[in-house]
Motif scaffolding. Structure first.
Motif, short mmCIF file in Angstrom:
data_model
loop_
_atom_site.label_atom_id
_atom_site.label_comp_id
_atom_site.label_asym_id
_atom_site.label_seq_id
_atom_site.Cartn_x
_atom_site.Cartn_y
_atom_site.Cartn_z
N UNK A 90 -15.59 -5.84 4.70
CA UNK A 90 -15.37 -6.41 3.37
C UNK A 90 -15.29 -5.34 2.29
N UNK A 91 -15.10 -4.10 2.67
CA UNK A 91 -15.07 -3.01 1.70
C UNK A 91 -13.97 -3.24 0.67
N UNK A 92 -14.30 -3.13 -0.62
CA UNK A 92 -13.28 -3.33 -1.66
C UNK A 92 -12.43 -2.07 -1.83
N UNK A 93 -11.60 -1.84 -0.85
CA UNK A 93 -10.75 -0.65 -0.81
C UNK A 93 -9.47 -1.01 -0.09
N UNK A 94 -8.34 -0.52 -0.58
CA UNK A 94 -7.05 -0.79 0.05
C UNK A 94 -6.17 0.44 -0.01
N UNK A 95 -5.19 0.44 0.87
CA UNK A 95 -4.15 1.46 0.87
C UNK A 95 -2.82 0.79 0.59
N UNK A 96 -2.05 1.36 -0.33
CA UNK A 96 -0.69 0.88 -0.56
C UNK A 96 0.30 1.90 -0.02
N UNK A 127 10.28 -2.24 5.01
CA UNK A 127 10.31 -2.26 3.55
C UNK A 127 11.64 -1.75 3.04
N UNK A 128 12.14 -2.37 1.99
CA UNK A 128 13.27 -1.82 1.25
C UNK A 128 12.74 -0.87 0.19
N UNK A 129 13.57 0.07 -0.23
CA UNK A 129 13.16 0.99 -1.29
C UNK A 129 12.73 0.20 -2.52
N UNK A 130 11.55 0.52 -3.04
CA UNK A 130 11.00 -0.18 -4.19
C UNK A 130 9.98 -1.23 -3.84
N UNK A 131 9.86 -1.58 -2.55
CA UNK A 131 8.85 -2.51 -2.09
C UNK A 131 7.62 -1.75 -1.58
N UNK A 132 6.49 -2.46 -1.47
CA UNK A 132 5.31 -1.81 -0.91
C UNK A 132 4.53 -2.78 -0.04
N UNK A 133 3.68 -2.19 0.78
CA UNK A 133 2.72 -2.96 1.57
C UNK A 133 1.32 -2.57 1.11
N UNK A 134 0.35 -3.41 1.46
CA UNK A 134 -1.04 -3.14 1.12
C UNK A 134 -1.89 -3.51 2.32
#
Length: 269
Positions: A117-123, A180-187
């Motif tokens: 449940x760590x409040x940490x993400x990678x984009x 992903x297309x250029x300009x999109x992101x994942x998290x």
């Protein structure tokens, strides 16, 4: 974006994608600025030129703090957001470099009561399209529940700092590509099993990876530097830095790099 659906998907899968962010003009400007970080005729920013760029370059700080990106991050970890590390993650065309199956938290050593449940993400913000042909990220949905053992298997083509690899069998029949297309992101969650293969295409794969966390996450050692990009920090666990410029920021960037290397025991590749 429906906040409830977004949070539910993240909690179930440990990843959400694709999320739109940059306009076509923003993509074009970012692509050109990125190439200026690379040696002439190349498409991969090497060594320390690819990390902590938000402390040196206004355009990288703008990407890291882009409203669409921060909006998604707030939905998952709350309004108070620290930026720990930003780095370009790129693969040149027709190259063998890869990332083995791993969890980000394996060698970060950050502290929090319940890591699931760590409040940490990678984009992962795509500055070029990313698909299976050019080595996009692959993930195992739902694998973000606990930290598992890793083995270190030195390999010159492995882009991970220690060539670490999950010490369990990963059921690749259940994995999915993060197209992903250029300009999109994942998290994604820092415990999520993920990897990426070589770039077998004639197109470069370029992405900006940023690590965001809430102030409640604790570093194992001080000094430990972060940029308070949103909200406030009442915890006092981190040493605050902020974007400056390419001249004044160079010394600060070196301190940040040394701090991360001290924690992880690794050097940026």
């Amino acid at each position: 974006m429906n906040p409830d659906n977004f949070l539910t998907q993240y909690r179930q899968n440990g990843v959400v994608f694709p999320i739109p962010a940059l306009s076509k003009l923003e993509v074009q400007l970012a692509q050109q600025a990125y190439l200026n970080l690379c040696e002439p005729g190349t498409v991969v920013a090497k060594d320390e030129r690819r990390v902590f760029g938000h402390l040196l370059h206004h355009w990288i700080a703008q990407l890291v703090s882009h409203p669409a990106v921060l909006d998604a991050v707030r939905h998952l970890i709350g309004p108070n957001i620290l930026v720990w590390v930003s780095e370009f993650n790129s693969k040149a065309p027709n190259t063998s470099n890869f990332f083995s199956w791993h969890q980000d938290l394996y060698y970060w050593k950050l502290r929090y009561g319940d890591l699931s449940k760590i409040p940490m993400v990678t984009t992962w913000l795509a500055l070029s399209s990313a698909d299976e042909s050019n080595g996009c990220m692959q993930v195992l949905p739902g694998s973000h529940t606990k930290l598992v053992p890793h083995d270190e298997k030195p390999c010159p083509y492995n882009l991970l700092t220690r060539s670490q690899e999950i010490g369990l069998d990963v059921d690749t029949s259940m994995t999915i590509p993060i197209n992903l297309e250029a300009g999109e992101f994942s998290i994604h969650h820092p415990l999520l099993f993920h990897a990426s293969g070589p770039n077998t295409s004639s197109n470069a794969r370029v992405g900006l990876v940023t690590r965001y966390m809430a102030p409640q996450v604790m570093p194992p050692l001080r000094p430990a530097y972060t940029w308070l990009v949103s909200g406030e920090d009442t915890q006092g666990n981190w040493d605050h830095v902020a974007p400056i410029n390419a001249t004044v920021g160079s010394e600060l960037k070196q301190r940040c790099i040394q701090s991360v290397q001290q924690v992880t025991g690794s050097r940026f590749k």
